[in-house]
Each structure stands twice: as C-alpha cells, then as structure tokens.
Design an enzyme around this catalytic site. Structure first.
Site, PDB file in Angstrom:
ATOM      1  N   GLU A 117     -28.821  -3.214   2.948  1.00 26.71           N
ATOM      2  CA  GLU A 117     -28.834  -2.048   2.061  1.00 26.71           C
ATOM      3  C   GLU A 117     -30.096  -1.214   2.277  1.00 26.71           C
ATOM      4  O   GLU A 117     -30.039   0.016   2.284  1.00 26.71           O
ATOM      5  CB  GLU A 117     -28.765  -2.506   0.600  1.00 26.71           C
ATOM      6  CG  GLU A 117     -28.758  -1.348  -0.381  1.00 26.71           C
ATOM      7  CD  GLU A 117     -28.662  -1.795  -1.843  1.00 26.71           C
ATOM      8  OE1 GLU A 117     -29.113  -2.911  -2.146  1.00 26.71           O
ATOM      9  OE2 GLU A 117     -28.141  -1.022  -2.661  1.00 26.71           O
TER      10      GLU A 117
ATOM     11  N   GLU B 133      -3.472   6.993   1.752  1.00 24.07           N
ATOM     12  CA  GLU B 133      -3.800   7.272   3.152  1.00 24.07           C
ATOM     13  C   GLU B 133      -2.538   7.448   4.004  1.00 24.07           C
ATOM     14  O   GLU B 133      -2.346   6.758   5.005  1.00 24.07           O
ATOM     15  CB  GLU B 133      -4.722   6.184   3.711  1.00 24.07           C
ATOM     16  CG  GLU B 133      -6.032   6.098   2.933  1.00 24.07           C
ATOM     17  CD  GLU B 133      -7.033   5.093   3.490  1.00 24.07           C
ATOM     18  OE1 GLU B 133      -6.608   4.107   4.109  1.00 24.07           O
ATOM     19  OE2 GLU B 133      -8.244   5.323   3.289  1.00 24.07           O
TER      20      GLU B 133
ATOM     21  N   LYS C   1       0.887  -1.166   0.000  1.00 22.71           N
ATOM     22  CA  LYS C   1       0.000   0.000   0.000  1.00 22.71           C
ATOM     23  C   LYS C   1       0.915   1.204   0.000  1.00 22.71           C
ATOM     24  O   LYS C   1       1.597   1.469   1.001  1.00 22.71           O
ATOM     25  CB  LYS C   1      -0.882  -0.029   1.239  1.00 22.71           C
ATOM     26  CG  LYS C   1      -1.728   1.234   1.457  1.00 22.71           C
ATOM     27  CD  LYS C   1      -2.703   1.077   2.627  1.00 22.71           C
ATOM     28  CE  LYS C   1      -3.518   2.340   2.848  1.00 22.71           C
ATOM     29  NZ  LYS C   1      -4.518   2.197   3.923  1.00 22.71           N
TER      30      LYS C   1
ATOM     31  N   TRP D 188     -12.165  13.353   3.164  1.00 27.10           N
ATOM     32  CA  TRP D 188     -12.043  11.992   2.616  1.00 27.10           C
ATOM     33  C   TRP D 188     -12.671  11.801   1.239  1.00 27.10           C
ATOM     34  O   TRP D 188     -12.622  10.699   0.681  1.00 27.10           O
ATOM     35  CB  TRP D 188     -12.641  10.981   3.599  1.00 27.10           C
ATOM     36  CG  TRP D 188     -11.869  10.924   4.877  1.00 27.10           C
ATOM     37  CD1 TRP D 188     -12.157  11.612   6.040  1.00 27.10           C
ATOM     38  CD2 TRP D 188     -10.665  10.202   5.136  1.00 27.10           C
ATOM     39  NE1 TRP D 188     -11.206  11.339   6.993  1.00 27.10           N
ATOM     40  CE2 TRP D 188     -10.270  10.474   6.469  1.00 27.10           C
ATOM     41  CE3 TRP D 188      -9.880   9.334   4.366  1.00 27.10           C
ATOM     42  CZ2 TRP D 188      -9.129   9.918   7.049  1.00 27.10           C
ATOM     43  CZ3 TRP D 188      -8.741   8.785   4.951  1.00 27.10           C
ATOM     44  CH2 TRP D 188      -8.379   9.082   6.275  1.00 27.10           C
TER      45      TRP D 188
ATOM     46  N   ASP E 270     -14.710   2.530  -2.015  1.00 30.70           N
ATOM     47  CA  ASP E 270     -14.251   1.732  -0.876  1.00 30.70           C
ATOM     48  C   ASP E 270     -15.196   0.547  -0.806  1.00 30.70           C
ATOM     49  O   ASP E 270     -15.920   0.303  -1.740  1.00 30.70           O
ATOM     50  CB  ASP E 270     -14.287   2.580   0.404  1.00 30.70           C
ATOM     51  CG  ASP E 270     -13.157   2.199   1.351  1.00 30.70           C
ATOM     52  OD1 ASP E 270     -12.735   1.037   1.320  1.00 30.70           O
ATOM     53  OD2 ASP E 270     -12.692   3.063   2.102  1.00 30.70           O
TER      54      ASP E 270
ATOM     55  N   LYS F 261      -9.313  -2.525  -5.735  1.00 34.75           N
ATOM     56  CA  LYS F 261     -10.371  -2.661  -4.731  1.00 34.75           C
ATOM     57  C   LYS F 261     -11.744  -2.640  -5.376  1.00 34.75           C
ATOM     58  O   LYS F 261     -12.001  -1.885  -6.292  1.00 34.75           O
ATOM     59  CB  LYS F 261     -10.249  -1.519  -3.727  1.00 34.75           C
ATOM     60  CG  LYS F 261     -11.057  -1.710  -2.476  1.00 34.75           C
ATOM     61  CD  LYS F 261     -10.994  -0.501  -1.545  1.00 34.75           C
ATOM     62  CE  LYS F 261      -9.935  -0.636  -0.482  1.00 34.75           C
ATOM     63  NZ  LYS F 261     -10.242   0.175   0.728  1.00 34.75           N
TER      64      LYS F 261
ATOM     65  N   GLU G  12     -16.541  -4.203   7.328  1.00 34.23           N
ATOM     66  CA  GLU G  12     -16.326  -2.830   7.791  1.00 34.23           C
ATOM     67  C   GLU G  12     -17.554  -1.935   7.599  1.00 34.23           C
ATOM     68  O   GLU G  12     -17.998  -1.282   8.533  1.00 34.23           O
ATOM     69  CB  GLU G  12     -15.117  -2.221   7.056  1.00 34.23           C
ATOM     70  CG  GLU G  12     -14.878  -0.767   7.411  1.00 34.23           C
ATOM     71  CD  GLU G  12     -13.640  -0.182   6.742  1.00 34.23           C
ATOM     72  OE1 GLU G  12     -12.954  -0.908   5.995  1.00 34.23           O
ATOM     73  OE2 GLU G  12     -13.352   0.996   6.982  1.00 34.23           O
TER      74      GLU G  12
HETATM   75  O1  GCW Z   1     -11.688   1.208   3.910  1.00 33.99           O
HETATM   76  C1  GCW Z   1     -10.464   1.713   4.312  1.00 33.99           C
HETATM   77  C2  GCW Z   1     -10.319   1.335   5.744  1.00 33.99           C
HETATM   78  C3  GCW Z   1      -8.895   1.401   6.235  1.00 33.99           C
HETATM   79  C4  GCW Z   1      -8.022   0.565   5.309  1.00 33.99           C
HETATM   80  C5  GCW Z   1      -8.148   1.127   3.899  1.00 33.99           C
HETATM   81  C6  GCW Z   1      -7.350   0.319   2.886  1.00 33.99           C
HETATM   82  C7  GCW Z   1      -6.106  -0.772   5.807  1.00 33.99           C
HETATM   83  O2  GCW Z   1     -11.153   2.175   6.512  1.00 33.99           O
HETATM   84  O3  GCW Z   1      -8.874   0.891   7.547  1.00 33.99           O
HETATM   85  O4  GCW Z   1      -6.680   0.499   5.725  1.00 33.99           O
HETATM   86  O5  GCW Z   1      -9.495   1.095   3.502  1.00 33.99           O
HETATM   87  O6  GCW Z   1      -7.964  -0.483   2.201  1.00 33.99           O
HETATM   88  O7  GCW Z   1      -6.163   0.508   2.770  1.00 33.99           O
END
Ligand code: GCW
Length: 675
Positions: free
Chosen positions: A507, A282, A278, A537, A361, A356, A389
């Site tokens: 949902e 972030e 990574k 964000w 997210d 991803k 999450e």
């Molecule tokens: O969804 C976010 C999460 C983070 C995570 C990040 C990622 C590991 O809130 O906790 O960090 O994604 O995928 O890198």
C-alpha cells in the site's frame, strides 16, 4: 501438505503409537475413504508408520474414527449446507486400559476435516496429550471461484494456465485437479465454481449433454473431498445455445428452457450445487435487457434449481462501465447498494447475493461495502479476491488475510453495536438460511501452484479464515509458515514477519490514502496515474494542481458516505474524523490538508513512497538471510520475485511522487530525489 517428517521425537512417538492402529467405524467409501487415504499418506510421511486399519477395538493405543449422523444427512439433502454436519471433535481418552485418540465427525465431511486438523497438529508438533478439540465452521458456504476459461487461460490468473481445461475441453488427466481438491478440503472449502464468471462461447455449453459427462467427472472428484460443484452460467444461454429469441426471465418458454437445462444437469450430477451468475455487469447479459430486475433474473433460475436443492449465487458487482468521466453525479462505489438494496426481501430462499469486497473493486484499500447489513431479508456472502489482480499479481508479496479480517471485523452497526460483517456473512445476525464466503482462486498450473511461493499463504489463509473467522492473521501465517518451511525459529519468525508487513508495504508504494487505481489500464500491474482518469470505468482520483481525492460526501459529493449506518456515515462524511487511510476515498482535499497523523497529504504521499521502497528492500534482505535455511528451489523463486518487487516498487515510487510533485509544485521537505 508436504507432510515433512516430524523431527520432535516425543511428538513423533506419541502420534506414531496412536496412528499405528486405526479403527474406522464407518463405511470406507467416498469422503471417508479419501479421509483415511489422506491420513495414511500423512502418517507414512510424517511419522514413518504404516497404520493398520481395523474394525475391532484393539488393546493399547489407537485412533478411533467415528461418524455420527451421517445417515440423517444423507436422508435429507437439505442438510447439505448445515454447519453442524461439518463439525468434528478430536480428543484423547486415556484410561488404565487404553490410550485412544477419538475423532468423531458429524458427517463424512466432518471426518475429513477432523483428519486434516489432526494432520495439521502433527505437522505443527502439537501434542495429543489431553487434546480436546471441538470444531464447527463459522460459515456454511466456503466457496472457491475459478476464473478459468475453457481455452486454458485464466482471467486475472498469475500462476500459469488452468489445471481444469485444455483446448476447449475439460482435462483428461485430472491428477492435478485431485490434488487441488485435497488442498481445498484441507482448509475446509466445501464448494467450487469451476469456470469464469465471464462465461464465453464454449463455457455456455457446459450445461449441455456435450460437456456434462466431463463436468460430472469433476463433480465426482470434488465430491470425494466434500466439495460441491457449481457452474457459472450465461444468462443469455436460452438464445445462444437454446435457439430462443429471448432470455426474458418472465417468459414462459425461457423458464421452461432453464427448467429442462437444470433437470439434465441433475441427471449427471445429483448433488449439483447450482449457478454462479454475473449478469448486467461489464457487458454480460442480464435481466435489464428485458426491463426486468435482478430479483426477476435470479428467481427464475432459483425456481428451476429449487426442486433439486440447488442454489443461485448472484453477484452484486453491477455498475455502469460505460460512464462518462465528465458526469460527476454517477459514482461506481454507490452502484451495488443502489441496485440491490431496494430488492431486499424479493429474492427466493435459495438465492444468495455475492457482494464484492470492496465497493469499487479489489483495491489495496477500500472501505467495507455498505451493502453488508443493509439487506436484512436476503442471503448474502462476501467475495474476496485471492488472486492478486490489484495487489502485485503474485510478483509482489502481499499477504491478504489482514485485509480480509478488517472487513470481517467491521461493525456495520446494522442492528446496533456488534453487527460485524462476519456475523452478516455467517448468517447469524439476521438468521439467514444460506451464508458464507467466496473468493477468486490464485492457482494455476505452475509447479508451485501460485507463482510466488509465498502467495500460497493467501490460499491457505482464505480457507482457514473462512472456517474460523476468529483466527488471527498471525496465527494463520504461523501455521502456514511452519507447515511449509519447517519449525526453524529463524525461518519461522522471518517469514511470519514478512507476511504480516507485506500488505501495508504494498500500500505504501502504490496508490495513496484509499484513492485506489492509478494502474495500467487492463493489465492492472504497473503505475499509470491517469490511466483510468478520463476513461469509462468510473475509477477517478481527480488530481489537479490544488488537490486530489473523490468527494463522496452527502453535503458536496456523490452521497456515497450516506449509504452507511450511523455512526459510520457521519464519520466518513467528516473531513476531520474520516480515517487517514481512507481520506481520498471519501474526500477531495488540498495537498496541504493536514491528516490526523499531523502530516500534510503531499508529504504523506512522498514519505510513504520512500518508506515503501525501503521496506521492500528490507523484505529482500530478510529473505536473503534465510539462504541455506530454505531449500534452494524455493529460496531462489522467492528471491527472484523480491528482486522484481524492489525494482518495481522504485518505479511506483518515482512515478507517483513525480506526478504529485509536478501537479502540486510542492517540494519534499526532506529534499529527496523526485524527478
Ligand atoms: O476486477 C474486475 C476484473 C475483471 C473481472 C471483474 C469481475 C471476471 O478486472 O477481470 O471479471 O472484476 O469481478 O467480474
């Protein structure tokens, strides 16, 4: 893997006969030894037989385990990620003289997967009569990502602490890790990264002599189950632990440093998988600090690993997490495509991009990342999140296989019809060398592994879907339910139905129509509609008194919709044709906008939120009807979680409905209570 005694006498006798004698045509070491041990465990427990292991072919009934081409695989390490090597066949051969069940594996791992298939059949009560099975996985890399930290916490973990670490060290007692390896290999997982992608101080040193002996212990353990070990690394390690003053990927001292680090790792772990990275995401360090790009960064590591057959898995979760909410031109959804698409073709052969799902997210509903199909010359794998999450944190029931299947079945149209995401990630569409699926694990040291007992279905299902992307959500759910709770028809049909309905239910009472978020910042559990609205964000819904949603059209919005191939680009761009479920992801609309369903947006919000709570209550009642049919411990654990889910769904409903009622001033046509 409970291996409950088989109740059906016919099945029990059939398999009992076949498994009472097992001929193993392979050296009883390593993975084959683990496979046979597992088979014995299952046979004893499910069939109450004590198999005799033999080398000579006996008369009568027996199981014949053979390994073909293992030698070839061992000679050529490059074969490690070949699909064929994981293949196996399982068939019954019946003649006048013999009754033999034959298991042939293309490698030791193939034998192991065949054994688990056999155990699954026994437990599901599938007769061996006339059995002819040929299995080869859909995906080469079937990866598990742990987000475990050395201090034993787990980032986004909802099932206790880490089973891997205690007080900054790798655990001494690895019995739980061994059971985890068994669980993972039973569904075909063949790779694991054992530490969080956010690599903190201690974990940065995992690649040094201080930790490598312990990491090697884990690698040994996983190896016995056909699972290759990977580490997440800190891109700034040359500075943090190497004493250099730069981590510039084009600097010779930095490259030499990584070269040394890698060769040391391979001294301890000769079949080490490689690095998961990574970077520039972030606040994690990365190549941007030196004016370099992701290809420069990934290729530097790839070159160090190449001699040893190792690979770099480089994450595409790169976006501006310091965005100004007033800046309407930046769009987080666009970020991965913008950063990586221009680099297509520049990555070394042993680099894989991990993309991803979805583009923002792991929200409950998002469109498929437009990056799939957009890079024809780059190895890529998809990243799912098993840990819940944003989908109820294992306190709410949310069976995620249907969500993942929708993504895999999405036709990107990259090379015309039939360019499904599953063909992109399996490598078959563009003929990639490496390909597959990765996911963030949902386990911890809770006795039941996943906190919510029914969340195990997501772990199980992830492996099964990754092994065979054509299995249906229902097939997977049914397998899991029957192996977990037995074959009682009421239990099976109830649990199956609960699982299948759970994602739409979740949902319904959370954020509507694909807009996402609306969660408590940082924790991501409860509702907080404006929690992220004025934050950095990049996660906004733009609700005002007139309407809600993010305009991502090319014509008037951020232009994100244009990242798709036609006809998707036009479909998402069009207010009329954009699917309802994603409307607010792509468009900002008035509350009175009419959906394709015929309802207005505001009425849809009210209706789904009232409905979602009723459905959650229904889940609770359905489970209550299983009292006495499921053992007390698990019955009560699930009942407790469902009670919390109902209460919490009511809270979501009331917060969301009230928020939109107050914003819009438009009452519910059915006059239900809104505060
Ligand atoms: O969804 C976010 C999460 C983070 C995570 C990040 C990622 C590991 O809130 O906790 O960090 O994604 O995928 O890198």
């Amino acid at each position: 893997m409970q291996y409950s005694p088989v109740e059906n006498q016919i099945i029990r006798n059939q398999y009992g006969r076949l498994l009472s004698r097992i001929v193993v045509d392979a050296e009883l070491t390593g993975v084959v030894a683990a496979a046979v041990e597992e088979l014995l465990r299952g046979a004893r427990s499910m069939l109450d037989v004590e198999p005799a292991i033999m080398t000579e072919i006996p008369k009568g009934s027996y199981l014949h385990i053979r390994l073909i081409e293992d030698a070839g695989y061992r000679r050529n390490e490059g074969q490690r990620w070949k699909l064929e090597r994981d293949a196996f066949t399982l068939r019954q051969v019946q003649t006048l003289e013999e009754d033999r069940l034959q298991l042939i594996g293309g490698s030791a791992a193939g034998v192991l997967y065949g054994v688990f298939e056999l155990l699954r059949f026994i437990s599901l009560g599938i007769s061996p009569e006339g059995l002819v099975i040929e299995e080869c996985p859909s995906n080469r890399l079937r990866m598990m990502n742990q987000w475990d930290n050395a201090d034993a916490t787990i980032e986004r973990g909802y099932a206790g602490n880490s089973i891997f670490y205690e007080s900054g060290r790798i655990v001494k007692d690895v019995s739980r890790v061994r059971d985890y390896a068994r669980l993972l290999s039973s569904v075909g997982i063949n790779g694991i990264s054992i530490n969080n992608v956010n690599v903190h101080d201690i974990e940065t040193s995992f690649i040094t002599d201080e930790f490598l002996p312990d990491v090697a212990r884990l690698a040994d353990l996983f190896r016995a189950y056909g699972i290759t070990l990977f580490l997440s690394i800190n891109f700034a390690a040359p500075i943090t632990i190497g004493g250099l003053d730069t981590a510039d990927p084009l600097d010779d001292t930095v490259r030499a440093w990584w070269g040394n680090a890698v060769s040391r790792i391979y001294e301890y772990i000769p079949d080490f998988g490689g690095f998961l990275v990574k970077a520039d995401s972030e606040h994690r360090p990365g190549p941007y600090a030196y004016g370099r790009d992701h290809a420069d960064g990934a290729n530097m590591l790839a070159e160090a690993l190449e001699t040893y057959g190792g690979i770099v898995i480089w994450r595409c979760f790169v976006y501006d997490c310091m965005q100004d909410w007033r800046d309407r031109t930046t769009d987080r959804a666009r970020a991965a495509y913008e950063h990586f698409k221009p680099l297509d073709g520049r990555f070394c052969d042993n680099v894989i991009l991990q993309i991803k799902n979805g583009p923002m997210d792991f929200q409950v509903r998002e469109p498929v990342s437009p990056l799939f199909g957009a890079m024809k010359d780059t190895n890529q794998i998809i990243e799912y999140q098993i840990t819940q999450e944003y989908t109820g944190q294992q306190r709410h029931l949310c069976y995620l296989i249907p969500q993942w299947k929708r993504v895999l079945d999405f036709d990107t149209q990259a090379t015309g019809a039939g360019s499904d995401v599953k063909r992109v990630v399996s490598g078959s569409l563009f003929g990639m060398k490496y390909s597959g699926i990765a996911a963030v694990s949902n386990i911890g040291d809770d006795e039941n592994w996943t906190g919510h007992p029914l969340a195990q279905a997501n772990l199980y299902g992830y492996g099964r879907l990754t092994w065979n992307s054509d299995l249906t959500s229902e097939e997977i759910a049914e397998e899991w339910t029957r192996m977990t709770f037995g074959n009682d028809i009421t239990v099976v049909s109830t649990v199956l139905q609960m699982l299948i309905q759970s994602w739409p239910i979740y949902e319904n009472y959370t954020s509507p129509l694909g807009v996402g978020w609306m969660v408590t910042p940082h924790y991501h559990y409860g509702p907080d509609v404006d929690g992220y609205e004025y934050s950095r964000w990049g996660t906004y819904h733009f609700a005002d008194r007139n309407g809600v949603g993010v305009d991502r059209t090319k014509a008037t919005g951020t232009g994100y919709a244009a990242q798709y191939f036609p006809p998707h680009a036009e479909m998402y761009e069009s207010l009329e044709r954009c699917p309802d479920e994603l409307l607010l992801f792509f468009h900002h609309v008035p509350y009175v906008h009419r959906l394709q369903s015929g309802k207005t947006v505001i009425q849809h919000i009210y209706d789904t939120h009232f409905l979602g709570v009723e459905q959650a209550e229904q889940l609770q009642q359905n489970w209550a009807a299983l009292s006495g049919l499921v053992d007390t411990a698990r019955y009560e654990q699930v009942a407790g979680r469902l009670a919390e889910q109902v209460e919490h769904a009511q809270y979501w409903r009331d917060v969301i409905n009230t928020y939109f009622y107050r914003k819009s001033g438009i009452p519910d046509v059915n006059g239900r209570t809104i505060y």
